[in-house]
Design an enzyme around this catalytic site. Sequence first.
Site, PDB file in Angstrom:
ATOM      1  N   ILE A 199      64.395  -8.582 -57.610  1.00 62.10           N
ATOM      2  CA  ILE A 199      63.216  -9.424 -57.765  1.00 62.10           C
ATOM      3  C   ILE A 199      62.116  -8.790 -56.914  1.00 62.10           C
ATOM      4  O   ILE A 199      62.246  -8.749 -55.677  1.00 62.10           O
ATOM      5  CB  ILE A 199      63.463 -10.871 -57.251  1.00 62.10           C
ATOM      6  CG1 ILE A 199      64.705 -11.496 -57.881  1.00 62.10           C
ATOM      7  CG2 ILE A 199      62.209 -11.728 -57.418  1.00 62.10           C
ATOM      8  CD1 ILE A 199      64.548 -11.959 -59.289  1.00 62.10           C
ATOM      9  N   HIS A 225      59.100  -2.335 -49.820  1.00 60.99           N
ATOM     10  CA  HIS A 225      58.375  -3.292 -50.671  1.00 60.99           C
ATOM     11  C   HIS A 225      59.185  -4.588 -50.765  1.00 60.99           C
ATOM     12  O   HIS A 225      60.389  -4.554 -51.046  1.00 60.99           O
ATOM     13  CB  HIS A 225      58.155  -2.694 -52.067  1.00 60.99           C
ATOM     14  CG  HIS A 225      57.138  -3.445 -52.858  1.00 60.99           C
ATOM     15  ND1 HIS A 225      55.908  -2.936 -53.183  1.00 60.99           N
ATOM     16  CD2 HIS A 225      57.163  -4.704 -53.359  1.00 60.99           C
ATOM     17  CE1 HIS A 225      55.217  -3.834 -53.864  1.00 60.99           C
ATOM     18  NE2 HIS A 225      55.972  -4.932 -53.982  1.00 60.99           N
ATOM     19  N   PRO A 226      58.543  -5.754 -50.538  1.00 58.39           N
ATOM     20  CA  PRO A 226      59.305  -7.018 -50.475  1.00 58.39           C
ATOM     21  C   PRO A 226      60.083  -7.303 -51.757  1.00 58.39           C
ATOM     22  O   PRO A 226      59.492  -7.357 -52.837  1.00 58.39           O
ATOM     23  CB  PRO A 226      58.219  -8.067 -50.238  1.00 58.39           C
ATOM     24  CG  PRO A 226      56.932  -7.408 -50.615  1.00 58.39           C
ATOM     25  CD  PRO A 226      57.107  -5.953 -50.348  1.00 58.39           C
ATOM     26  N   HIS A 227      61.363  -7.479 -51.603  1.00 60.02           N
ATOM     27  CA  HIS A 227      62.205  -7.737 -52.779  1.00 60.02           C
ATOM     28  C   HIS A 227      63.466  -8.488 -52.373  1.00 60.02           C
ATOM     29  O   HIS A 227      63.856  -8.488 -51.210  1.00 60.02           O
ATOM     30  CB  HIS A 227      62.577  -6.429 -53.479  1.00 60.02           C
ATOM     31  CG  HIS A 227      63.511  -5.542 -52.690  1.00 60.02           C
ATOM     32  ND1 HIS A 227      63.078  -4.752 -51.638  1.00 60.02           N
ATOM     33  CD2 HIS A 227      64.845  -5.337 -52.787  1.00 60.02           C
ATOM     34  CE1 HIS A 227      64.113  -4.089 -51.140  1.00 60.02           C
ATOM     35  NE2 HIS A 227      65.208  -4.440 -51.806  1.00 60.02           N
ATOM     36  N   SER A 228      64.051  -9.147 -53.343  1.00 55.74           N
ATOM     37  CA  SER A 228      65.361  -9.758 -53.171  1.00 55.74           C
ATOM     38  C   SER A 228      66.226  -9.330 -54.350  1.00 55.74           C
ATOM     39  O   SER A 228      65.744  -8.634 -55.253  1.00 55.74           O
ATOM     40  CB  SER A 228      65.258 -11.279 -53.045  1.00 55.74           C
ATOM     41  OG  SER A 228      64.268 -11.797 -53.898  1.00 55.74           O
TER      42      SER A 228
END
Length: 310
Positions: free
Chosen positions: A81, A136-139
């Site tokens: 995500i 990079h912000p992710h889940s």
Amino acid sequence: MTKQRWHGGELRQDPLSGDWTVLAPGRAGRPHGTEGLCPFCPGPGEDTPPETWRLHDPDRDGWRVRSVPNRHPLSDRHEVIIESPRHDWDFRTATDTEAEAVLRAWQWRHLALRKNSAQVVIFRNHGAQAGCSRPHPHSQLVGLPVLSTSARRGLELSRDYHRGGERRYSDDQLDIALEMGTRVVLVSPHCVALAPFAPVTAFETHIVPRIARADFAVVPGTELADVARALRRVLHALDEELGDPAYNLVVETAPTGWEQAAFLSWSIRILPRLEIAAGLELATGIPVVTTTPEHVASVLRDRISVRHRA
Ligand SMILES: [Zn+2]
């Protein structure tokens, strides 16, 4: 000896304990650097497998959150995500709308991936010490073909606790925490943040719903918005207290087929990675935690109340 071939490697089961191990030699080559253009940032350097889902941003004619298959997958249901188009975005400084959009993405992709999975795990790794390989912000979400030992034990213990009664284990735990007050970090209309009685890491913090449900994916919008806000505040307080700590965040939710179980409840666990597990932990599985939950709750509570004082 039980083993299963699966996407990218092999699942092996310990013959004595029944615990599963994922052998994924292909992941050894995944990138850990920050050189070059970020493949998750929109623009000329954007480089991901074809998108599986996106939440449009009505203000900017772009996307707010999107999901793509993981390039170095642990299973054939392993998605990333991408939480924001902004490389420097983070939960702790996000707006409520942005934070809620990420939780909504977790819900949508959980619903999509649960078919043919025994369980779908939702997690977010932040910082290199938590296993994060991309800034990079992710889940991520991973659909597993088997039930992990911890999920199976959790199911069995919660069912045994509930048997013959009305109360979930989580209902009683929440009541005890609220009554004592010493482990409560914040109380919100739809959720409570608390430090667990027996944490496994220093500063472990949970967000639990005030109305229990087994299935995180069906939490209604107003409750989800409240949870997103609580999560943002807790992560901000942890950041202020510890200085951008590495952490793993896990959404605990019902395994596939147990979404209606009256004895289960979803929760979000935030596990800061301040220390490295050493010999005793590996030998016994017993964590050595250098803070008490009462102390953790007290300092996080102070951080939050100072910041949000009316
Ligand atoms: Zn980026």
